[in-house]
Scaffold this motif. Structure first.
Motif, PDB file in Angstrom:
ATOM      1  N   ALA A  67     -12.087   2.396   2.488  1.00 13.89           N
ATOM      2  CA  ALA A  67     -10.773   2.967   2.208  1.00 13.89           C
ATOM      3  C   ALA A  67     -10.387   2.597   0.781  1.00 13.89           C
ATOM      4  O   ALA A  67     -10.742   1.516   0.289  1.00 13.89           O
ATOM      5  N   VAL A  98       0.865  -1.188   0.000  1.00 14.85           N
ATOM      6  CA  VAL A  98       0.000   0.000   0.000  1.00 14.85           C
ATOM      7  C   VAL A  98       0.893   1.227   0.000  1.00 14.85           C
ATOM      8  O   VAL A  98       1.583   1.504   0.985  1.00 14.85           O
ATOM      9  N   ALA A 143      -3.261   5.615   0.666  1.00 17.07           N
ATOM     10  CA  ALA A 143      -4.604   5.208   1.089  1.00 17.07           C
ATOM     11  C   ALA A 143      -5.409   6.429   1.483  1.00 17.07           C
ATOM     12  O   ALA A 143      -4.863   7.376   2.065  1.00 17.07           O
ATOM     13  N   THR A 198      -7.030   2.268  -1.770  1.00 14.62           N
ATOM     14  CA  THR A 198      -5.574   2.156  -1.752  1.00 14.62           C
ATOM     15  C   THR A 198      -5.057   1.920  -3.156  1.00 14.62           C
ATOM     16  O   THR A 198      -5.734   1.312  -3.994  1.00 14.62           O
TER      17      THR A 198
END
Length: 453
Positions: free
Chosen positions: A168, A153, A156, A170
């Motif tokens: 969320a 990631v 994010a 990412t």
């Protein structure tokens, strides 16, 4: 990155060639048609305007040609936001969530983009681009901090409903920087899709709660069935205990009373009366009656031990241990009172184990330790010189093991001397384990069926 450079160069070359062709054709054709004059000055401007109009019309075709040749699709933040809006307006989640992941990947040039939904205090990967292989389940992480710490990631953006995390977004760009344009695009997509993502997260959470409710209902039905079996087993045991306590003893008591009655039934003047025999019969009857009363008291204590209700399982087991033919050493405690069902479950199984390991006075000391740890009640019974084999103990305690199962616990019997031959004897340990609260245990499988294809 090389594909992007080649795609941009090819696109610029195609556009330049197209504009050049339009200019040459228009200027040459209008020059021949109109000849030299005042209008000749306006011809290049008209050609450029027509080239611009034509370029807007053929731009999609140029993009398709570039994508087909370079396998790279050039997108802009504006086109990405337009595509995201189209995905949000889609009628089905099968189009919306994977479409948002694709928009993020295409708009930022990321190698991977994932849409995460907050379900049951966890984040579940609901959709990603490129799509995963067949048969792969949804990824789950414990919270947003864990998600941000993942090496795959790079950026994010959370989607909040007030102060509650709902989703969320990412992206992953190995070897490439996260530009301010990338951050702005992901943030704009998150803001635009906030309502959709909140709704999807709430629906997923509702579906998870419905699944858990179904699991709890199934567990409740199974628990009722186990309790019904345990009640039936206890009823049969009680009938057997009463039968063993009454049949032989009552028959002997009846015979002694009849014998005494026969001796005392003669007239007072009859010399055949044997007062000594009658007294002996009554003495035997009294002894038999005392034994019968003691046996009934023992059965009543096993059915409803008053000490267990008033003082707890440790005191009740201490009372049972006092009647054992061999010494018993109790240690530990349960750290306070528990539900009566849990305390009675501990009491009955340990009392039954005492009966199975009763032996004689010279068989050594039984060691019993009670403790409460990790939300469970644990009782260990050690017999350093057990006569019965572990397999015999399992059979003898099968009914009590079924009672423990009905309460969510278990009973294990192990032996240091146990081998492939189940008839071996030696040091034996019985371990009783029960939850310290009567709550059905349902495993959570968050995200097991949440993956959007």
């Amino acid at each position: 990155m090389n594909r992007m450079i080649v795609a941009r160069a090819l696109r610029a070359l195609l556009v330049a060639c197209g504009v050049a062709v339009v200019l040459v054709v228009l200027v040459d054709w209008t020059g021949r048609a109109l000849g030299h004059g005042p209008l000749e000055i306006l011809i290049p401007f008209v050609a450029v305007a027509m080239a611009a109009i034509g370029l807007g019309a053929v731009q999609p075709r140029i993009d398709r040609i570039v994508e087909r040749v370079t396998h790279h699709r050039e997108v802009t933040p504006y086109s990405s936001l337009a595509a995201a809006a189209a995905r949000i307006r889609a009628g089905a989640l099968e189009e919306a969530l994977p479409g948002l992941a694709q928009v993020l990947a295409d708009g930022t040039g990321a190698t991977r983009a994932v849409v995460w939904l907050a379900v049951a205090d966890r984040l579940v990967g609901a959709a990603e681009h490129p799509p995963p292989g067949p048969g792969s389940g949804a990824e789950t992480v414990e919270n947003l901090a864990v998600l941000l710490a993942r090496p795959d990631v790079d950026h994010a953006v959370p989607v909040l409903d007030g102060t509650v995390l709902r989703a969320a977004l990412t992206i992953t760009k190995p070897g490439a920087p996260i530009t301010p344009g990338d951050q702005e695009l992901v943030r704009d997509v998150a803001n635009g899709a906030a309502l959709l993502l909140r709704g999807v997260a709430l629906n997923a959470e509702l579906a998870e709660r419905v699944r858990r409710a179904d699991d709890l209902a199934r567990e409740l039905r199974a628990s009722r069935q186990r309790l019904a079996r345990a009640r039936e087993v206890e009823r049969k045991r009680l009938v057997m205990e009463l039968g063993n306590a009454t049949s032989d003893r009552l028959a002997a008591l009846r015979a002694d009373v009849a014998a005494a009655g026969a001796e005392l039934g003669h007239p007072p003047e009859d010399a055949a009366i044997d007062s000594a025999a009658a007294q002996e019969a009554l003495t035997r009857a009294r002894v038999a009656l005392d034994e019968l009363l003691d046996r009934f008291r023992l059965i009543a204590r096993g059915v409803y031990p008053a000490v267990l209700r008033d003082q707890g399982p440790a005191a009740a087991l201490d009372e049972v241990a006092a009647d054992m033919p061999r010494p018993v050493r109790l240690s530990g405690d349960l750290g306070g009172r528990l539900d009566y069902e849990i305390e009675s479950g501990v009491y009955y199984v340990v009392a039954a184990a005492f009966g199975a390991l009763s032996g004689g006075a010279g068989d050594g000391e039984l060691l019993v330790h009670l403790e409460r740890t990790d939300a469970h009640v644990v009782v260990r019974i050690e017999d350093p010189a057990a006569v019965a084999s572990p397999e015999d103990l399992r059979v003898a305690l099968a009914e009590e093991s079924e009672r423990l199962t009905a309460l969510g616990g278990d009973l294990t019997v192990t032996s240091a001397a146990e081998t492939a031959d189940s008839t071996s004897s030696g040091s034996v340990e019985l371990r009783v384990r029960l939850p310290d609260r009567l709550e059905p245990i349902v495993e959570t499988s968050v995200g097991a069926e949440l993956r959007i294809p």
